[in-house]
Design a protein around this motif. Structure first.
Motif, PDB file in Angstrom:
ATOM      1  N   PHE A   1       0.905  -1.246   0.083  1.00 48.01           N
ATOM      2  CA  PHE A   1      -0.059  -0.005  -0.023  1.00 48.01           C
ATOM      3  C   PHE A   1       0.899   1.411  -0.003  1.00 48.01           C
ATOM      4  O   PHE A   1       0.799   2.221  -0.731  1.00 48.01           O
ATOM      5  N   HIS A   2       1.769   1.269   0.850  1.00 48.06           N
ATOM      6  CA  HIS A   2       2.886   2.421   0.893  1.00 48.06           C
ATOM      7  C   HIS A   2       3.605   2.773  -0.356  1.00 48.06           C
ATOM      8  O   HIS A   2       3.737   3.578  -0.842  1.00 48.06           O
TER       9      HIS A   2
ATOM     10  N   GLU B   1       3.487   8.188  -3.070  1.00 52.71           N
ATOM     11  CA  GLU B   1       3.631   9.285  -3.951  1.00 52.71           C
ATOM     12  C   GLU B   1       2.269  10.264  -4.261  1.00 52.71           C
ATOM     13  O   GLU B   1       2.409  11.189  -4.970  1.00 52.71           O
ATOM     14  N   ILE B   2       1.278   9.544  -3.935  1.00 51.62           N
ATOM     15  CA  ILE B   2       0.005  10.281  -4.305  1.00 51.62           C
ATOM     16  C   ILE B   2      -0.621  10.587  -3.183  1.00 51.62           C
ATOM     17  O   ILE B   2      -1.170  11.936  -3.020  1.00 51.62           O
ATOM     18  N   TYR B   3      -0.566  10.221  -2.016  1.00 54.71           N
ATOM     19  CA  TYR B   3      -1.167  10.517  -0.609  1.00 54.71           C
ATOM     20  C   TYR B   3      -0.294  10.732   0.575  1.00 54.71           C
ATOM     21  O   TYR B   3       0.989   9.736   0.367  1.00 54.71           O
ATOM     22  N   PRO B   4      -0.320  11.467   1.631  1.00 50.91           N
ATOM     23  CA  PRO B   4       0.435  11.692   2.685  1.00 50.91           C
ATOM     24  C   PRO B   4       0.526  10.146   3.371  1.00 50.91           C
ATOM     25  O   PRO B   4      -0.268   9.516   3.422  1.00 50.91           O
ATOM     26  N   ALA B   5       1.666   9.775   3.872  1.00 51.64           N
ATOM     27  CA  ALA B   5       1.820   8.440   4.581  1.00 51.64           C
ATOM     28  C   ALA B   5       0.720   8.247   5.440  1.00 51.64           C
ATOM     29  O   ALA B   5       0.456   6.937   5.762  1.00 51.64           O
TER      30      ALA B   5
ATOM     31  N   ASP C   1      -1.753   5.017   5.702  1.00 56.54           N
ATOM     32  CA  ASP C   1      -2.129   4.130   6.894  1.00 56.54           C
ATOM     33  C   ASP C   1      -3.655   3.967   6.944  1.00 56.54           C
ATOM     34  O   ASP C   1      -4.161   3.000   7.408  1.00 56.54           O
ATOM     35  N   SER C   2      -4.229   5.113   7.138  1.00 56.77           N
ATOM     36  CA  SER C   2      -5.688   5.123   7.237  1.00 56.77           C
ATOM     37  C   SER C   2      -6.468   4.230   6.439  1.00 56.77           C
ATOM     38  O   SER C   2      -7.463   3.673   6.670  1.00 56.77           O
TER      39      SER C   2
END
Length: 295
Positions: free
Chosen positions: A10-11, A16-20, A24-25
């Motif tokens: 997932f990470h 590169e698209i969303y904050p880490a 996680d959420s």
């Protein structure tokens, strides 16, 4: 595959698209939704292995997240006011600002109840542009003595709203009508006077579209979002005119508004002979809500 390895994927795919923290959420909400696992599952079972069948919906969600599809649409559910709502591409995703509007309405009713020493009054409330039904349903749930009506132009949206009313075990009178068509006054259900009218109508101007994220522009219903730049208060004008005929004496009108048009919307209310006008900011410090009373 190990669950912790899927989290790593997932990470790798989404950072590169969303904050880490948001990734996680996403991951934790997906395992809760699809596998009924709590956030701390990896702490308790760091070597938890998933079957191929269990992996499949997680990777399906990951593929859609890469395309910036909102997680609420992927999971088919959203949460507001401690209630769960079904959502799809026909309705807007409920937002914190709308929850603030609902809380404001509830607090005002409770304040009146406290001042008079009576139980929650039997009041009639109309939600215009109900979408998923989140405003109407939350009000019906929190104000059990209220008779709540909900109006929308979209047949598909009302289908979702009706499912949500059933899901949350509340009785709502749903009406399919276009608030811009004043012939709706002929509707039997609306030959009423309401104590409150609440609305979160379309208010985003076309010129503001470029400021919005792709997950909103590409996936959420434009019918419920956008208005022409030349007449951005079109829906507010129509609702005010309707309220003049259908609000009880001293009835209250609540709006969610465009943060850039707070003063303009307030001036419109003043021009339509509304009083006790209060402009309120949201949790982000933006002009977002208006309350007024019919003279």
């Amino acid at each position: 595959m190990l669950l912790k390895n899927i989290k790593d994927i997932f990470h790798k795919e989404l950072d590169e698209i969303y904050p880490a923290e948001e990734v996680d959420s996403f991951f934790y909400r997906c395992i809760e939704h699809y596998l009924h696992l709590e956030r701390f599952a990896l702490v308790l079972q760091p070597d938890l292995v998933l079957t191929k069948e269990e992996e499949t919906p997680l990777f399906g969600a990951l593929s859609k997240l890469k395309l910036k599809e909102p997680l609420q649409y992927i999971l088919g559910t959203a949460h507001i006011m401690d209630l769960d709502f079904k959502v799809n591409e026909h309705v807007l995703i409920p937002r914190p600002e709308t929850e603030e509007l609902v809380e404001w309405v509830i607090s005002e009713v409770q304040k009146q109840t406290s001042d008079t020493g009576h139980q929650t009054p039997d009041i009639k409330i109309l939600d215009i542009g109900t979408g998923s039904g989140c405003i109407a349903i939350a009000l019906a749930k929190k104000l059990p003595n209220a008779k709540v009506y909900a109006l929308d132009v979209s047949e598909q949206a009302l289908k979702v709203a009706k499912e949500n009313a059933k899901l949350n075990e509340v009785d709502i009178t749903f009406i399919q009508q276009d608030i811009l068509n004043l012939e709706l006054e002929l509707e039997l259900e609306l030959e009423l006077e309401f104590d409150m009218i609440v609305s979160n109508p379309p208010y985003v101007r076309e010129l503001e579209k470029e400021q919005m994220s792709d997950n909103v522009k590409k996936y959420e219903p434009h019918l419920a979002l956008f208005v022409e730049d030349e007449d951005p208060l079109l829906f507010y004008k129509a609702i005010m005119q309707f309220a003049i005929s259908h609000l009880d004496k001293k009835g209250t009108l609540y709006f969610e508004i465009n943060q850039y048009l707070g003063k303009e919307t307030q001036a419109l209310l003043e021009a339509h002979n509304f009083s006790e006008i209060e402009l309120r900011k949201d949790i982000f410090g933006n002009d977002r809500m208006l309350k007024c009373q019919l003279n």
